[in-house]
Each structure stands twice: as structure tokens, then as C-alpha cells.
Design a protein around this motif. Structure first.
Motif, short mmCIF file in Angstrom:
data_model
loop_
_atom_site.label_atom_id
_atom_site.label_comp_id
_atom_site.label_asym_id
_atom_site.label_seq_id
_atom_site.Cartn_x
_atom_site.Cartn_y
_atom_site.Cartn_z
N SER A 105 0.83 -1.20 0.00
CA SER A 105 0.00 0.00 0.00
C SER A 105 0.87 1.25 0.00
O SER A 105 1.70 1.43 0.88
N GLY A 108 -0.57 3.33 2.92
CA GLY A 108 -0.56 2.64 4.21
C GLY A 108 -1.85 2.84 4.97
O GLY A 108 -1.92 2.57 6.18
N SER A 158 -1.13 6.68 -9.23
CA SER A 158 0.13 6.22 -8.69
C SER A 158 1.15 5.96 -9.81
O SER A 158 0.83 5.29 -10.79
N GLN A 165 7.40 0.03 -5.50
CA GLN A 165 6.85 -1.23 -4.97
C GLN A 165 7.44 -2.42 -5.73
O GLN A 165 7.83 -3.43 -5.13
N VAL A 363 -7.90 5.56 0.10
CA VAL A 363 -9.27 5.06 0.19
C VAL A 363 -9.45 4.45 1.57
O VAL A 363 -9.23 3.26 1.77
O1 M6R Z 1 -2.47 3.54 -1.05
P1 M6R Z 1 -2.69 2.23 -1.73
O2 M6R Z 1 -1.51 1.76 -2.49
O3 M6R Z 1 -3.21 1.16 -0.78
O4 M6R Z 1 -3.85 2.51 -2.76
C1 M6R Z 1 -4.41 1.50 -3.55
C2 M6R Z 1 -5.24 2.07 -4.66
O5 M6R Z 1 -6.30 2.85 -4.15
C3 M6R Z 1 -4.42 2.92 -5.63
O6 M6R Z 1 -3.32 2.22 -6.14
C4 M6R Z 1 -5.28 3.40 -6.79
O7 M6R Z 1 -5.65 2.32 -7.61
C5 M6R Z 1 -4.54 4.48 -7.61
N1 M6R Z 1 -5.39 5.61 -7.85
C6 M6R Z 1 -4.04 3.99 -8.93
O8 M6R Z 1 -3.38 4.96 -9.64
#
Ligand code: M6R
Length: 366
Positions: A105, A108, A158, A165, A363
């Protein structure tokens, strides 16, 4: 604060040579063929005997997990399952104390990933985190972990967190292989030497920016787009499709190239751009046949190819070259042009690339 760039996303794409380097810093000794991952070193013995690795994550982090599956299975010879955290948590998953669970994540803070960790922990598994934000909730509940050190990622899409990662997962795969003796020191030395050169190679991919912008201008009005790849090119295809849909609002799908004939091929006509990961690795010839199938149906093909490729170039509409590299490192290089392609398409369509509609950076609700 955008360092002269128009958007955070573009700044963060361009930071990748440095962020990948930062992520490897102090962790690899190429000359001796050794990896040191301080965060998980107490678990070296556990990893030596591990029977199964389960990766839980959401979104782009889940795509990094798929790239990790390929690496861990290939080099450490441990079976890996990659799970959407949201599915895993509600399925009464079969997990026990012999399992190692890796939660990935960027923030996190992702609620589903957090809940998946709690369940796996209750069942006695060892939980590792791969997070970017130091001190966030997930690194606090895991048993151990490895930070990505990509620096703050502001763009909702991302980019540099993903490549960091994948870099950590590459190191983990080699680290597990080191404990289990599934890689010889000489092979590990050559892989680490090559990994060391990845930041420079990423820099050369970024130098294609103007070409990628020109290609973006040609396909920006499309309503749909397919992304196809095989092997370690498959997670790249999924990530390319997610990037395009989230920031440009063009409907995009990623598939393993061989699955095309089981359905998606029906969509192909002269209006459909199809992005292929067609680099020179083990599935090269097979991908070439898939490109022929798309061209026979008049699809518009954009191919990511290995520098110097002439075969694919003759068949497709647009080519983007990336430096030659071992298949293990394909996701680190082939994802970069797809990030730029999505970025330019989204800008040309007038979209808010840093804050796409309906999306949040972390999220924290399910
Ligand atoms: O913070 P996280 O890596 O847990 O978030 C997971 C997804 O919400 C995140 O990778 C999302 O899909 C991005 N907007 C993709 O660009």
C-alpha cells in the motif's frame, strides 16, 4: 512546488530514476551478490522454509503484487497468490501460521488492505508491509516491512510508488531466493548489476517523452483502448489500462495477450487502439502473432519494443523503444511510457490529471 512541471503526476513520473535508486540504496551489494533488507532480516529463517506467499493489495498496488508473483515464483520458487484485499477479507480465507502475507500500500491507509491484514494476522500468518508513507496505519500493524522510500506521491494516479513497490518486490524475491538457495551467487550478482542500471535505463525511456506526446495526440479521441502483454508484461498491461481510465476517462482494459481470442478480439476495428508490450523476451514470438491478429482487423497498434527492434516496427502504427533488459525488470521499464501516454492523453482531453473525478488519494473507507 511542482518543480517546474505542469502537474504533480508528470513531476512524479520524472522522479522515477531517483526514486528507484533511493529504494535500492543500502539494500544491494551487487559485487558480492547480496541483498540486505533490514526490515525483514529477523524473518530470514521463516523465509527459508516458507511454503506459500499471499499478496494482498488494491488498485495499482495489486498490479505491483502481480509483478511480484512472477518474480518470487521465478527466482525463489515459492508459490504466490495475489489477492484483492476486498475479496480476501470477506472470503474466510485459508491462511495459517506457515504463510507469509505481503500487504502492499502506497498510503498505508487503505481500509480493505488493513482489514485483510487483521484477518491474516488472526489466523497466525506473518505479515510484511510494503508501504510508502512512513508511520502510516499499515506499517504499524504489520510484523515487519520494507519501505519504498519513493517520497511523497501527490498525484492521485500512482506512478513512482508503483515502480518503487516493484523494486522492493524484486529485492524481496532475490532475498527469499538467497535464503532458500534457489539462485546462485553468480546469477544474483548479474541480476543485481543489471538492477543497478535500471534507474539510468528509466532515464532513457523518459527521453522518449516528445514521441509519446505525438502518439497521444493521434489516439486521444478514442473511446476505448486495449492493453495486452504476456508474462511480466501482463501486469504492465493492467497498469497501463488503469492509468488511462482513471485520468483520461477513456474506457480501457488490460488483458493477457493470449486471452484476446477468448473475447476482446470482437471489439477490434479501425477505431480501437491496442497497446502491446512487445519487448524481446520469452514471449516475443507469441506477442508478434497477437499483433498480426489485431492488424488483420485494422486495429491501431502502439507497441512497446526493445531498442533496435525492426520486426515489430514493420507491422505496427507506432513504436516506443525501451532499453534491453532481463525479463525480470520489464515492469520497471515498460510501465514508464504508458504513464506518459496516459498523462498526455488526459492533458489533451482537458482532464484534471492530479485529481481525477470521483477518486481520492487514499481510500480509507470500503
Ligand atoms: O495507497 P494504496 O496503495 O493502498 O492505494 C491502492 C489504490 O487505491 C491505488 O493504487 C489506486 O488504484 C490508484 N489511484 C491507482 O493509480
Amino acid at each position: 512546488e511542482k518543480g517546474g512541471f505542469d502537474h504533480y503526476m508528470l513531476k512524479e513520473i520524472y522522479e522515477q530514476p531517483r526514486s528507484i535508486r533511493d529504494c535500492m540504496r543500502g539494500r544491494i551489494n551487487a559485487a558480492e551478490g547480496k541483498i540486505a533488507l533490514g526490515g525483514i532480516k529477523e524473518y530470514a529463517n521463516k523465509l527459508k522454509n516458507v511454503e506459500r506467499v499471499v499478496i494482498v493489495a488494491c488498485g495499482t498496488s495489486w498490479h505491483a503484487g502481480l509483478a511480484g508473483e512472477y518474480l518470487i515464483e521465478e527466482y525463489a520458487r515459492v508459490p504466490v497468490e495475489v489477492e484483492y484485499a476486498s475479496e480476501f477479507r470477506y472470503r474466510n480465507p485459508i491462511i495459517n501460521e506457515r504463510d507469509v502475507v505481503i500487504a502492499i500500500s502506497q498510503s498505508g491507509e487503505t481500509a480493505d488492505t488493513m482489514a485483510a491484514i487483521e484477518i491474516a494476522k488472526d489466523k497466525g500468518a506473518t505479515i510484511f508491509g510494503i508501504c510508502n508513507v512512513v508511520g502510516a496505519s499499515i506499517p504499524r500493524v504489520t510484523h515487519a516491512g520494507v519501505y519504498t522510500h519513493a517520497g511523497p506521491e501527490i498525484g492521485v494516479a500512482s506512478t513512482k510508488a508503483f515502480t518503487a513497490q516493484v523494486t522492493v518486490l524484486t529485492l524481496m524475491a532475490f532475498y527469499i531466493a538467497q535464503q532458500r538457495g534457489t539462485l546462485t551467487t553468480s546469477k544474483l550478482t548479474s541480476l543485481l548489476t543489471e538492477l543497478n542500471s535500471i534507474p539510468e535505463k528509466v532515464q532513457t525511456v523518459l527521453a522518449n517523452n516528445e514521441l509519446i506526446k505525438d502518439i497521444a495526440a493521434k489516439v486521444k479521441d478514442s473511446r476505448n483502448c486495449l492493453f495486452l502483454g504476456r508474462g511480466s508484461g501482463f501486469p504492465v498491461a493492467l497498469e497501463g489500462a488503469l492509468k488511462l481510465k482513471e485520468i483520461s476517462y477513456i474506457h480501457a482494459e488490460g488483458y493477457p495477450a493470449a486471452e484476446m481470442k477468448h473475447g476482446p478480439i470482437a471489439l477490434i476495428d479501425k477505431e480501437m487502439p491496442v497497446v502491446f508490450i512487445a519487448t524481446k523476451n520469452s514471449s516475443y514470438e507469441k506477442v508478434i502473432s497477437n499483433i498480426q491478429e489485431v492488424k488483420a482487423r485494422k486495429g491501431i497498434v502502439i507497441a512497446i519494443v526493445t531498442k533496435g527492434d525492426t520486426e515489430v516496427e514493420k507491422m505496427v502504427d507506432y513504436c516506443i523503444e525501451i532499453p534491453d533488459a532481463d525479463e525480470a525488470f520489464l515492469p520497471l521499464l515498460a510501465t514508464i511510457p504508458l504513464q506518459l501516454l496516459s498523462y498526455h492523453i488526459a492533458v489533451m482531453r482537458g482532464c484534471n490529471v492530479d485529481q481525477p473525478r470521483n477518486l481520492a488519494k487514499s481510500v480509507t473507507v470500503e
